[in-house]
Design a protein around this motif. Structure first.
Motif, PDB file in Angstrom:
ATOM      1  N   MET A  72       0.814  -1.216   0.000  1.00  0.00           N
ATOM      2  CA  MET A  72       0.000   0.000   0.000  1.00  0.00           C
ATOM      3  C   MET A  72       0.848   1.268   0.000  1.00  0.00           C
ATOM      4  O   MET A  72       0.449   2.296  -0.536  1.00  0.00           O
ATOM      5  CB  MET A  72      -0.925   0.017   1.220  1.00  0.00           C
ATOM      6  CG  MET A  72      -2.147  -0.849   1.070  1.00  0.00           C
ATOM      7  SD  MET A  72      -3.172  -0.790   2.544  1.00  0.00           S
ATOM      8  CE  MET A  72      -4.547  -1.811   1.991  1.00  0.00           C
ATOM      9  N   LEU A  73       2.020   1.184   0.611  1.00  0.00           N
ATOM     10  CA  LEU A  73       2.880   2.366   0.690  1.00  0.00           C
ATOM     11  C   LEU A  73       3.420   2.771  -0.677  1.00  0.00           C
ATOM     12  O   LEU A  73       3.874   3.902  -0.853  1.00  0.00           O
ATOM     13  CB  LEU A  73       4.046   2.090   1.642  1.00  0.00           C
ATOM     14  CG  LEU A  73       3.676   1.879   3.109  1.00  0.00           C
ATOM     15  CD1 LEU A  73       4.912   1.481   3.914  1.00  0.00           C
ATOM     16  CD2 LEU A  73       3.061   3.152   3.690  1.00  0.00           C
ATOM     17  N   THR A  74       3.377   1.867  -1.649  1.00  0.00           N
ATOM     18  CA  THR A  74       3.934   2.177  -2.968  1.00  0.00           C
ATOM     19  C   THR A  74       2.920   2.842  -3.901  1.00  0.00           C
ATOM     20  O   THR A  74       3.297   3.319  -4.971  1.00  0.00           O
ATOM     21  CB  THR A  74       4.444   0.896  -3.653  1.00  0.00           C
ATOM     22  OG1 THR A  74       3.339   0.030  -3.953  1.00  0.00           O
ATOM     23  CG2 THR A  74       5.424   0.149  -2.761  1.00  0.00           C
ATOM     24  N   THR A  75       1.634   2.870  -3.529  1.00  0.00           N
ATOM     25  CA  THR A  75       0.598   3.367  -4.435  1.00  0.00           C
ATOM     26  C   THR A  75       0.846   4.797  -4.918  1.00  0.00           C
ATOM     27  O   THR A  75       0.761   5.064  -6.128  1.00  0.00           O
ATOM     28  CB  THR A  75      -0.794   3.253  -3.788  1.00  0.00           C
ATOM     29  OG1 THR A  75      -1.055   1.877  -3.479  1.00  0.00           O
ATOM     30  CG2 THR A  75      -1.877   3.756  -4.726  1.00  0.00           C
ATOM     31  N   PRO A  76       1.137   5.782  -4.043  1.00  0.00           N
ATOM     32  CA  PRO A  76       1.367   7.144  -4.551  1.00  0.00           C
ATOM     33  C   PRO A  76       2.500   7.207  -5.566  1.00  0.00           C
ATOM     34  O   PRO A  76       2.395   7.904  -6.585  1.00  0.00           O
ATOM     35  CB  PRO A  76       1.698   7.943  -3.283  1.00  0.00           C
ATOM     36  CG  PRO A  76       1.051   7.170  -2.173  1.00  0.00           C
ATOM     37  CD  PRO A  76       1.180   5.732  -2.565  1.00  0.00           C
ATOM     38  N   TRP A  77       3.606   6.497  -5.296  1.00  0.00           N
ATOM     39  CA  TRP A  77       4.728   6.518  -6.236  1.00  0.00           C
ATOM     40  C   TRP A  77       4.343   5.870  -7.559  1.00  0.00           C
ATOM     41  O   TRP A  77       4.671   6.386  -8.632  1.00  0.00           O
ATOM     42  CB  TRP A  77       5.935   5.799  -5.625  1.00  0.00           C
ATOM     43  CG  TRP A  77       7.126   5.795  -6.535  1.00  0.00           C
ATOM     44  CD1 TRP A  77       8.067   6.782  -6.667  1.00  0.00           C
ATOM     45  CD2 TRP A  77       7.493   4.769  -7.479  1.00  0.00           C
ATOM     46  NE1 TRP A  77       8.997   6.435  -7.618  1.00  0.00           N
ATOM     47  CE2 TRP A  77       8.668   5.207  -8.134  1.00  0.00           C
ATOM     48  CE3 TRP A  77       6.943   3.551  -7.822  1.00  0.00           C
ATOM     49  CZ2 TRP A  77       9.295   4.453  -9.105  1.00  0.00           C
ATOM     50  CZ3 TRP A  77       7.565   2.790  -8.794  1.00  0.00           C
ATOM     51  CH2 TRP A  77       8.723   3.231  -9.428  1.00  0.00           C
ATOM     52  N   LEU A  78       3.675   4.731  -7.525  1.00  0.00           N
ATOM     53  CA  LEU A  78       3.281   4.037  -8.750  1.00  0.00           C
ATOM     54  C   LEU A  78       2.330   4.887  -9.597  1.00  0.00           C
ATOM     55  O   LEU A  78       2.463   4.943 -10.827  1.00  0.00           O
ATOM     56  CB  LEU A  78       2.613   2.705  -8.407  1.00  0.00           C
ATOM     57  CG  LEU A  78       3.538   1.603  -7.874  1.00  0.00           C
ATOM     58  CD1 LEU A  78       2.726   0.437  -7.330  1.00  0.00           C
ATOM     59  CD2 LEU A  78       4.491   1.129  -8.959  1.00  0.00           C
ATOM     60  N   LEU A  79       1.385   5.560  -8.938  1.00  0.00           N
ATOM     61  CA  LEU A  79       0.450   6.409  -9.689  1.00  0.00           C
ATOM     62  C   LEU A  79       1.178   7.576 -10.350  1.00  0.00           C
ATOM     63  O   LEU A  79       0.877   7.952 -11.486  1.00  0.00           O
ATOM     64  CB  LEU A  79      -0.655   6.927  -8.763  1.00  0.00           C
ATOM     65  CG  LEU A  79      -1.652   5.897  -8.243  1.00  0.00           C
ATOM     66  CD1 LEU A  79      -2.635   6.557  -7.278  1.00  0.00           C
ATOM     67  CD2 LEU A  79      -2.407   5.235  -9.389  1.00  0.00           C
ATOM     68  N   GLY A  80       2.128   8.189  -9.623  1.00  0.00           N
ATOM     69  CA  GLY A  80       2.875   9.298 -10.203  1.00  0.00           C
ATOM     70  C   GLY A  80       3.823   8.854 -11.308  1.00  0.00           C
ATOM     71  O   GLY A  80       4.051   9.593 -12.268  1.00  0.00           O
ATOM     72  N   ARG A  81       4.351   7.643 -11.195  1.00  0.00           N
ATOM     73  CA  ARG A  81       5.329   7.147 -12.171  1.00  0.00           C
ATOM     74  C   ARG A  81       4.670   6.545 -13.408  1.00  0.00           C
ATOM     75  O   ARG A  81       5.116   6.758 -14.536  1.00  0.00           O
ATOM     76  CB  ARG A  81       6.229   6.106 -11.483  1.00  0.00           C
ATOM     77  CG  ARG A  81       7.198   5.388 -12.406  1.00  0.00           C
ATOM     78  CD  ARG A  81       8.203   6.360 -13.019  1.00  0.00           C
ATOM     79  NE  ARG A  81       9.146   5.646 -13.874  1.00  0.00           N
ATOM     80  CZ  ARG A  81       8.904   5.298 -15.132  1.00  0.00           C
ATOM     81  NH1 ARG A  81       7.726   5.579 -15.683  1.00  0.00           N
ATOM     82  NH2 ARG A  81       9.832   4.682 -15.831  1.00  0.00           N
ATOM     83  N   PHE A  82       3.594   5.778 -13.216  1.00  0.00           N
ATOM     84  CA  PHE A  82       2.977   5.054 -14.332  1.00  0.00           C
ATOM     85  C   PHE A  82       1.564   5.522 -14.667  1.00  0.00           C
ATOM     86  O   PHE A  82       1.034   5.165 -15.727  1.00  0.00           O
ATOM     87  CB  PHE A  82       2.947   3.555 -14.030  1.00  0.00           C
ATOM     88  CG  PHE A  82       4.299   2.939 -13.833  1.00  0.00           C
ATOM     89  CD1 PHE A  82       5.135   2.706 -14.921  1.00  0.00           C
ATOM     90  CD2 PHE A  82       4.759   2.613 -12.572  1.00  0.00           C
ATOM     91  CE1 PHE A  82       6.391   2.143 -14.747  1.00  0.00           C
ATOM     92  CE2 PHE A  82       6.009   2.050 -12.382  1.00  0.00           C
ATOM     93  CZ  PHE A  82       6.832   1.812 -13.479  1.00  0.00           C
TER      94      PHE A  82
END
Length: 488
Positions: A72-82
């Protein structure tokens, strides 16, 4: 301009687009919710098939929860990156792959790998709907959107145990893994049509800061140490205290590392400035405690019905279905109330009803009519219906728009961390109390001693809910009716 960008999709589909987007996310979240809970009806059969004890087979649930919590902690980064589309579609592919692997597995370690993959996918997708609701809907529609979304998502785990129970009885435990596959296929088609390829706020996805792999490793290691420490604590081993101390050290190290990344301008996994908002802080505390009771009971209740009351897997699913349907209806109703009534009233009411349902479970015996079991299960699900659409919205409405993705990721992380703790805690307490009463789960016959052990586990959950009520009521001084402005 991209034809699959947010603005282009809004123009193509008009005012109804935000609802089509919500529907698209609902299907995938239904699949992840189903994969989270449906396996519980098969735990006794998995235990029997692999000749495993309760302390090992519960990792089918705990492994999923650990992976879901950390990812869950990776969601903001993944949304901004992909962007939304690639992130969402990727999680659905991973979830479907996990379902297929679990369905074809003949070794317990492969079952655990499948559950871990499903947990990773479910963790990434869980925070996304709250981000969309707070950004794409006006204040007057946020509660309604959250209620309708919650109703749809809850229908999956409501119907899932009934269908899963039938599948277990007819085809064996492997068949339940295949149930998520059609949902994943449908969600991939909807993602192609309605989910934008942009990042939150409608901006283009772009290469930004690198993912905080060190922070992710610390969070994962700390979670593993916490859960293993709880398991070892039951046996009284000295290693339990070492593991729990390592978990505490990991927590301190994680917070210090997140603060350092923020100070040097790198994107943290968890933005600690979120906790400068008192409403969010109190909501996070409630989310952790509530998650402990919710997921602990989701694990305990089907096991109680099968090993405590001697009911079949399909019968368990049938008994739980009315409670699930009532939960779906309650969420839809309370979603409308969430726009007009204080968060602390709705959440405290829900926790009180949930605590009452746990406290009343000891009134059921082997000869008691099953209608009483259904009644207490329905009471608890009404309580959940008051909490689910209220807590996240009420906790995050005071946040600035730029913090909404981080806020959704963080509060879901804390809820699931509580949930992972709750599953392990219930398994440990149940094993401990059964042994204390001179019984064993290896003996599949029911007994008064075993029922007493289950009753004591339910009392523990009632106390946990009471503690959460005390924290929820403190939201009163921090309640806000000024939500973050939705992005156009």
């Amino acid at each position: 301009m991209s034809t699959s960008g947010l603005a282009a999709l809004q123009e193509r589909h008009g005012a109804r687009y935000r609802w089509l987007l919500l529907l698209s996310l609902m299907v995938g979240t239904m699949a992840s919710s189903m994969s989270s809970t449906i396996v519980n009806v098969a735990i006794p059969d998995i235990s029997h098939y692999f000749t495993l004890g309760q302390e090992r087979v519960q990792w089918v649930t705990s492994g999923f929860m650990i992976a879901m919590t950390v990812s869950m902690l990776t969601t903001p980064w993944l949304l901004g990156r992909f962007g939304y589309r690639k992130t969402y579609a990727g999680t659905m592919l991973l979830l479907m792959g996990g379902g297929l692997l679990g369905g074809f597995s003949s070794r317990f370690d492969l079952v655990l790998v499948a559950r871990f993959a499903e947990g990773l996918a479910a963790g990434v997708v869980q925070p996304i709907p709250a981000i969309v609701i707070l950004r794409a809907f006006e204040q007057r529609e946020q509660g309604r959107a959250s209620g309708l979304f919650g109703m749809g998502v809850v229908l999956a785990p409501a119907l899932g145990p009934s269908i899963g129970g039938l599948l277990v009885d007819l085809f064996g435990w492997r068949s339940i893994f295949f149930l998520v596959v059609p949902f994943c296929l449908l969600s991939l088609w909807l993602a192609w049509k309605f989910v934008p390829d942009s990042a939150p706020g409608g901006v283009a996805a772009q290469r930004g800061n690198r993912l905080d792999w060190l922070g992710l490793a610390i969070a994962g290691a700390g979670t593993l140490c916490l859960l293993n420490g709880l398991v070892e604590l039951h046996g009284g081993a000295a290693s339990a205290y070492v593991l729990l101390a390592a978990a505490a050290a990991a927590l301190v190290g994680f917070l210090l590392w997140q603060r350092r990344r923020k100070a040097v301008g790198a994107e943290p996994l968890m933005d600690l400035s979120l906790f400068e908002h008192r409403t969010f802080t109190m909501g996070s505390i409630v989310a952790f405690i509530y998650g402990t009771a919710l997921f602990g009971s989701t694990y305990l209740l089907p096991v109680y019905m099968q090993l405590g009351l001697g009911l079949s897997a399909s019968y368990v699913g049938t008994i739980l279905m009315p409670a699930g349907l009532v939960l779906a209806a309650t969420i839809a109703l309370v979603g409308r109330l969430a726009d007009k009534h204080p968060t602390h009233i709705l959440v405290t009411t829900g926790l009180a009803l949930l605590a009452a349902s746990f406290a009343l479970m000891p009134t059921i015996g082997i000869g008691t009519g099953l209608w009483l079991l259904v009644a207490w299960a329905v009471l608890g699900r009404i309580g959940l219906g008051f909490i689910l659409p209220s807590l996240n919205l009420g906790s995050m409405r005071s946040l600035e728009r730029s913090l909404i993705p981080q806020g959704s990721s963080t509060i879901n992380f804390l809820r699931m961390l509580g949930g992972a703790t709750g599953v392990s805690l219930c398994a440990i307490v149940l094993e401990w109390r059964i042994a204390a009463h001179g019984d064993s789960l290896a003996n599949r016959a029911t007994s008064p001693a075993r029922l007493a052990a289950f009753n004591e586990s339910f009392w523990m959950l009632a106390v946990i809910c009471a503690i959460a009520m005390a924290a929820a009521w403190r939201l009163r001084a921090n309640d806000t009716t000024a939500p973050a402005q939705a992005a156009k």
